[in-house]
Scaffold this active site. Structure first.
Site, PDB file in Angstrom:
ATOM      1  N   LEU A 197       0.978  -0.862  -0.250  1.00  0.00           N
ATOM      2  CA  LEU A 197      -0.343  -0.050   0.266  1.00  0.00           C
ATOM      3  C   LEU A 197       0.885   1.251  -0.364  1.00  0.00           C
ATOM      4  O   LEU A 197       0.122   2.456  -0.141  1.00  0.00           O
ATOM      5  CB  LEU A 197      -0.498   0.248   1.367  1.00  0.00           C
ATOM      6  CG  LEU A 197      -1.630  -1.142   1.991  1.00  0.00           C
ATOM      7  CD1 LEU A 197      -2.546  -1.388   2.641  1.00  0.00           C
ATOM      8  CD2 LEU A 197      -2.334  -1.719   0.371  1.00  0.00           C
ATOM      9  N   LYS A 253       2.357   4.773 -10.878  1.00  0.00           N
ATOM     10  CA  LYS A 253       1.834   3.651 -10.925  1.00  0.00           C
ATOM     11  C   LYS A 253       0.928   2.952 -12.027  1.00  0.00           C
ATOM     12  O   LYS A 253       1.583   1.806 -11.809  1.00  0.00           O
ATOM     13  CB  LYS A 253       0.398   4.187 -10.399  1.00  0.00           C
ATOM     14  CG  LYS A 253       0.060   4.503  -9.102  1.00  0.00           C
ATOM     15  CD  LYS A 253       0.157   3.838  -8.053  1.00  0.00           C
ATOM     16  CE  LYS A 253      -0.103   4.267  -6.325  1.00  0.00           C
ATOM     17  NZ  LYS A 253       0.212   3.190  -5.823  1.00  0.00           N
ATOM     18  N   TYR A 312       1.749  10.864 -11.475  1.00  0.00           N
ATOM     19  CA  TYR A 312       1.455   9.944 -10.014  1.00  0.00           C
ATOM     20  C   TYR A 312       0.916   8.950 -10.798  1.00  0.00           C
ATOM     21  O   TYR A 312       1.317   7.936 -11.115  1.00  0.00           O
ATOM     22  CB  TYR A 312       0.481  10.426  -9.743  1.00  0.00           C
ATOM     23  CG  TYR A 312      -0.451   9.869  -9.186  1.00  0.00           C
ATOM     24  CD1 TYR A 312       0.518   9.126  -7.983  1.00  0.00           C
ATOM     25  CD2 TYR A 312      -1.824   9.490  -8.364  1.00  0.00           C
ATOM     26  CE1 TYR A 312      -0.466   7.883  -6.702  1.00  0.00           C
ATOM     27  CE2 TYR A 312      -2.444   8.217  -7.637  1.00  0.00           C
ATOM     28  CZ  TYR A 312      -1.728   8.279  -6.986  1.00  0.00           C
ATOM     29  OH  TYR A 312      -2.506   6.909  -5.920  1.00  0.00           O
ATOM     30  N   GLY A 356     -49.174  13.809  37.601  1.00  0.00           N
ATOM     31  CA  GLY A 356     -50.880  13.694  37.808  1.00  0.00           C
ATOM     32  C   GLY A 356     -50.587  14.772  36.267  1.00  0.00           C
ATOM     33  O   GLY A 356     -52.302  14.769  36.487  1.00  0.00           O
ATOM     34  N   VAL A 357     -50.040  15.202  36.360  1.00  0.00           N
ATOM     35  CA  VAL A 357     -50.419  15.203  35.133  1.00  0.00           C
ATOM     36  C   VAL A 357     -50.298  14.900  33.385  1.00  0.00           C
ATOM     37  O   VAL A 357     -50.516  13.252  33.160  1.00  0.00           O
ATOM     38  CB  VAL A 357     -48.390  16.533  34.064  1.00  0.00           C
ATOM     39  CG1 VAL A 357     -48.659  16.636  32.383  1.00  0.00           C
ATOM     40  CG2 VAL A 357     -48.431  17.524  34.377  1.00  0.00           C
TER      41      VAL A 357
END
Length: 380
Positions: A54, A108, A104, A283-284
């Site tokens: 790599l 390669k 490049y 109680g809501v």
């Protein structure tokens, strides 16, 4: 046991591959990194079954490095193997730029030719991947990935430069690359081909990538998660988050408070509705309304509550007693007026899901008391 050597182990692809290989059973891994002495690599080559080559440069300060690294290191590896009668499989990361006449790409392509000659001379397997733009976590910004650069800049509130929004991009996600590389561990060579491909790639434009990333950035304000069923969007979202600074992982949400308690919206989605939580004092009662198309799910996370439902053309009351002692979800179908009551003295916390985003211009919420009489049928 498979002896594996990875060159470029500290780079973007290398780091992801090494992490995966370390979790593979039956793999003994050696890592060659930038700055290591070449003699160390030669030592590794004496006892290796597969080389993931790599190492390479994309944007060197001196263009001569294209030749000395991309081609030169490959030649050094191959020469050593031939001289010492070694024939490990070599998996090589080339680039789609190998099809183009630039420094490049030419370097390669030259490295590819060296590996093909190695195959012709020794019969060893050679797997060449001409990768398009790879993106994902740990990719270096301002180097070889427009996605990495955009993620870095946008996540840090910096402007990005787009010279041609319509420029086509071919992208591949790092995990797909690594999956394919791992398959090479025991995969036999393809007949009549040195070239291998990644099963899933994405075709998009520079402008579309930028647009998606800006939408992802706005999630913290809008709370609207993008459509993650689109894999490119999903992978861009994952990648974007990896570029946040460690002190910027959290963000505050607006809290809507009144005499009943509070309500906080968490997540919204055009495809999957929205999630919000509420607190209610003792109680809501919340609700006493119904919907025609909107459906919801209620889940009590803290405390105890009574969820009541009644079909709007019926007097039959349905009552679910739910609490944090036995977490469950109650579905709220359309056409049922419903309410949720805190039946404790303390605060309750409830999580809600609705199948659509709230639209103030079309709320689909019709108020109707759930309990017109004392009829009561216990459920749950």
């Amino acid at each position: 046991m498979i002896n594996v050597t990875v060159t470029g182990a500290g780079g973007f692809i290398g780091k992801n591959l090494v992490d995966r290989l370390l979790r593979e059973k039956g793999v003994k891994l050696k890592q060659y990194r930038h700055g290591d002495d070449l003699s160390l690599l030669h030592e590794y080559l004496n006892d290796t079954d597969i080389i993931y080559h790599l190492a390479g440069v994309n944007r060197p300060q001196n263009k001569d490095e294209f030749e000395s690294v991309n081609r030169g290191l490959t030649e050094s590896i191959v020469s050593y193997l031939i001289d010492h009668h070694k024939t490990p499989k070599i998996v090589f990361t080339s680039s789609t730029q190998a099809e183009h006449n630039n420094p490049y790409g030419l370097s390669k392509k030259a490295a590819e030719d060296v590996l093909k000659a190695y195959n012709m001379k020794t019969g060893a397997d050679v797997c060449i991947y001409r990768l398009p733009g790879v993106f994902g976590k740990w990719c270096r910004p301002h180097y070889n990935s427009v996605v990495a650069t955009f993620c870095q800049e946008i996540s840090h509130d910096k402007d990005i430069e787009i010279h041609d929004a319509d420029k086509m991009l071919e992208l591949v996600y790092i995990d797909d690359v690594i999956d394919s590389f791992i398959n090479c561990l025991e995969q036999k060579k393809q007949e009549k081909s040195f070239y291998y491909t990644i099963n899933q790639t994405f075709h998009t434009t520079v402008g579309e990538v930028a647009q998606k990333l800006y939408e992802i950035k706005k999630v913290r304000e809008s709370l609207i998660i993008p459509d993650l069923s689109d894999k490119l969007t999903k992978y861009l979202y994952t990648t974007y988050l990896s570029y946040l600074d460690a002190n910027n992982f959290s963000y505050k949400l607006p809290v809507h408070e009144d005499e009943r308690g509070s309500l906080v919206e968490l997540i919204k989605s055009h495809q999957a509705g929205q999630i919000f939580i509420s607190t209610s004092r003792g109680g809501v009662v919340r609700g006493n309304h119904y919907h025609h198309t909107k459906v919801e799910k209620f889940c009590v996370l803290k405390g105890k509550a009574a969820i009541k439902l009644r079909e709007i053309d019926s007097e039959k009351l349905i009552n679910y007693q739910v609490s944090d002692q036995n977490i469950e979800i109650v579905d709220i179908p359309p056409g049922y007026t419903h309410s949720i009551e805190n039946v404790t003295d303390g605060e309750i916390i409830v999580m809600f899901w609705a199948n659509e985003l709230f639209d103030p211009d079309n709320p689909d919420t019709i108020y109707l008391d759930v309990q017109p009489n004392e009829a009561d049928e216990k459920k749950g």
